[in-house]
Design a protein around this motif. Structure first.
Motif, short mmCIF file in Angstrom:
data_model
loop_
_atom_site.label_atom_id
_atom_site.label_comp_id
_atom_site.label_asym_id
_atom_site.label_seq_id
_atom_site.Cartn_x
_atom_site.Cartn_y
_atom_site.Cartn_z
N GLY A 89 42.06 -24.66 -58.00
CA GLY A 89 41.20 -25.73 -58.48
C GLY A 89 40.16 -26.20 -57.49
N SER A 90 40.03 -25.49 -56.37
CA SER A 90 39.08 -25.90 -55.33
C SER A 90 38.10 -24.77 -55.04
CB SER A 90 39.82 -26.29 -54.05
OG SER A 90 40.71 -27.36 -54.28
N ARG A 91 37.03 -25.14 -54.37
CA ARG A 91 36.04 -24.18 -53.88
C ARG A 91 35.69 -24.56 -52.45
NH1 ARG A 91 37.70 -22.52 -57.88
NH2 ARG A 91 36.63 -21.58 -59.67
N ALA A 92 35.16 -23.60 -51.70
CA ALA A 92 34.84 -23.86 -50.29
C ALA A 92 33.45 -23.35 -49.97
CB ALA A 92 35.86 -23.21 -49.37
N LYS B 84 32.88 -20.00 -51.82
CA LYS B 84 34.11 -19.23 -51.75
C LYS B 84 35.10 -19.71 -52.81
CE LYS B 84 32.48 -17.34 -48.01
NZ LYS B 84 31.99 -15.94 -47.98
N GLY B 85 35.69 -18.74 -53.52
CA GLY B 85 36.67 -19.07 -54.55
C GLY B 85 38.06 -19.27 -53.99
N GLU B 86 39.02 -19.36 -54.88
CA GLU B 86 40.41 -19.58 -54.48
C GLU B 86 40.95 -18.36 -53.74
OE1 GLU B 86 42.34 -20.24 -58.16
OE2 GLU B 86 41.22 -22.06 -58.65
N GLY B 87 41.84 -18.60 -52.78
CA GLY B 87 42.48 -17.51 -52.08
C GLY B 87 42.20 -17.51 -50.59
N ASN C 294 29.55 -29.92 -59.39
CA ASN C 294 29.15 -28.61 -59.92
C ASN C 294 29.49 -27.55 -58.87
OD1 ASN C 294 27.92 -26.33 -60.94
ND2 ASN C 294 26.04 -27.38 -61.55
N ALA C 295 30.45 -26.68 -59.20
CA ALA C 295 30.96 -25.72 -58.21
C ALA C 295 29.87 -24.79 -57.69
CB ALA C 295 32.11 -24.92 -58.81
N ASN C 296 28.87 -24.48 -58.49
CA ASN C 296 27.81 -23.57 -58.06
C ASN C 296 26.79 -24.22 -57.14
OD1 ASN C 296 28.91 -21.47 -59.64
ND2 ASN C 296 27.83 -22.22 -61.46
N GLN C 297 26.82 -25.55 -57.06
CA GLN C 297 25.83 -26.27 -56.26
C GLN C 297 26.47 -27.00 -55.07
OE1 GLN C 297 22.63 -25.95 -56.89
NE2 GLN C 297 23.01 -24.73 -58.72
N LEU C 298 27.62 -26.54 -54.64
CA LEU C 298 28.32 -27.23 -53.55
C LEU C 298 27.52 -27.28 -52.24
CD1 LEU C 298 32.04 -26.14 -54.03
CD2 LEU C 298 30.96 -28.30 -54.63
N PRO C 299 26.79 -26.23 -51.84
CA PRO C 299 25.99 -26.36 -50.61
C PRO C 299 24.97 -27.50 -50.68
CG PRO C 299 26.23 -24.05 -51.21
CD PRO C 299 26.77 -24.84 -52.36
N LYS C 300 24.32 -27.67 -51.82
CA LYS C 300 23.35 -28.75 -51.97
C LYS C 300 24.05 -30.11 -51.99
CE LYS C 300 19.88 -26.06 -54.47
NZ LYS C 300 19.10 -25.94 -55.74
N ILE C 301 25.21 -30.17 -52.63
CA ILE C 301 25.95 -31.43 -52.67
C ILE C 301 26.36 -31.85 -51.26
CG2 ILE C 301 28.09 -32.52 -53.46
CD1 ILE C 301 27.91 -30.84 -55.99
N ILE D 169 34.51 -26.05 -45.56
CA ILE D 169 34.51 -27.37 -46.19
C ILE D 169 35.01 -27.17 -47.61
CG2 ILE D 169 33.13 -29.33 -46.90
CD1 ILE D 169 31.23 -27.83 -44.50
N ILE D 170 36.15 -27.74 -47.93
CA ILE D 170 36.81 -27.50 -49.20
C ILE D 170 36.58 -28.68 -50.15
CG2 ILE D 170 39.03 -27.09 -50.32
CD1 ILE D 170 39.94 -25.65 -47.83
N TYR D 171 36.17 -28.37 -51.36
CA TYR D 171 35.95 -29.37 -52.41
C TYR D 171 36.98 -29.18 -53.52
CZ TYR D 171 31.39 -31.00 -50.70
OH TYR D 171 30.38 -31.55 -49.96
N ASP D 172 37.52 -30.28 -53.99
CA ASP D 172 38.36 -30.25 -55.18
C ASP D 172 37.44 -30.33 -56.39
OD1 ASP D 172 40.24 -30.47 -57.15
OD2 ASP D 172 41.19 -32.28 -56.38
N CYS D 173 37.39 -29.24 -57.17
CA CYS D 173 36.45 -29.16 -58.30
C CYS D 173 37.10 -29.54 -59.63
CB CYS D 173 35.85 -27.76 -58.39
SG CYS D 173 34.78 -27.36 -56.99
N ARG D 174 38.28 -30.09 -59.60
CA ARG D 174 38.91 -30.56 -60.83
C ARG D 174 38.38 -31.94 -61.20
NH1 ARG D 174 44.91 -29.38 -58.68
NH2 ARG D 174 43.89 -30.38 -56.90
#
Length: 204
Positions: free
Chosen positions: A70-73, A87-90, A136-143, A102-107
């Motif tokens: 449920g997270s992205r990095a 980066k996806g899960e794993g 938005n998981a695809n925009q995490l660097p901008k966030i 830097i890990i974000y909880d995307c739930r």
């Protein structure tokens, strides 16, 4: 009177005896010096071994990371800054000290925000809005560059108050009760549009 020949023999015997004791003493000093030299060499090796061992342990310990479900990095590099990829899960690898994750909880997470605003007939209305939001998981660097990791604390209270004040001011206090579903839908649509500007997703 002591016989001179006897004294000469006695002196020769004493010299031989002293020589026997002197040779082991010199040998002992020689061996002791070698031991001290070896000990000094060992003492010089031990700190180097500890330093290299710690460096190897640090590199092995910090060359990987794991992204939970449920997270992205994203990865921040000391050389290049925030990298574009997500980066996806794993399990993932990184360069020790140079890169950090830097890990974000995307739930979607729920948050209740209270706001006091005025209606069209100048009545003060206290509204508590429950929001389901996620980045938005695809925009995490901008966030990360714009808001950091505490994006919900930085953005949600302000945009919720802004949207509530704008929409509630269009209706009277009685209209807010009788047209509750309609007003809620307007608020949700405006909130989604406003959150999209910050790369956030409002689910409800």
């Amino acid at each position: 009177v002591i016989n001179a020949e006897y004294m000469g023999d006695f002196s020769a015997v004493m010299f031989t005896s002293l020589s026997r004791y002197a040779n082991p003493l010199a040998e002992f000093k020689k061996v002791g010096g070698q031991s001290a030299s070896k000990a000094t060499n060992y003492l010089g090796v031990v700190p180097a071994f500890l330093v290299y061992g710690y460096a190897a342990f640090y590199c092995l310990r910090n060359c990987y990371y794991s992204v939970p479900a449920g997270s992205r990095a994203i990865v921040f590099s000391r050389l290049r800054g925030v990298e574009e990829g997500v980066k996806g899960e794993g399990f993932h690898l990184k360069l020790p000290w140079i890169e950090r994750q830097i890990i974000y909880d995307c739930r979607a997470r729920a948050r209740s925000i209270a706001s006091a605003t005025g209606s069209r007939d100048l009545q003060m209305v206290n509204i508590t809005l429950r929001v389901l939001s996620r980045p938005n998981a695809n925009q995490l660097p901008k966030i990360y560059e714009m808001l950091g990791v505490d994006w919900d604390d930085r953005v949600l209270p302000s945009i919720v108050n802004e949207v509530l004040k704008t929409n509630v001011a269009k209706y009277t206090a009685s209209d807010l009760i009788t047209q509750r579903e309609h007003v809620s839908q307007l608020i949700l649509n405006d909130l989604k549009q406003r959150a999209r500007e910050f790369n956030l997703v409002i689910d409800d």
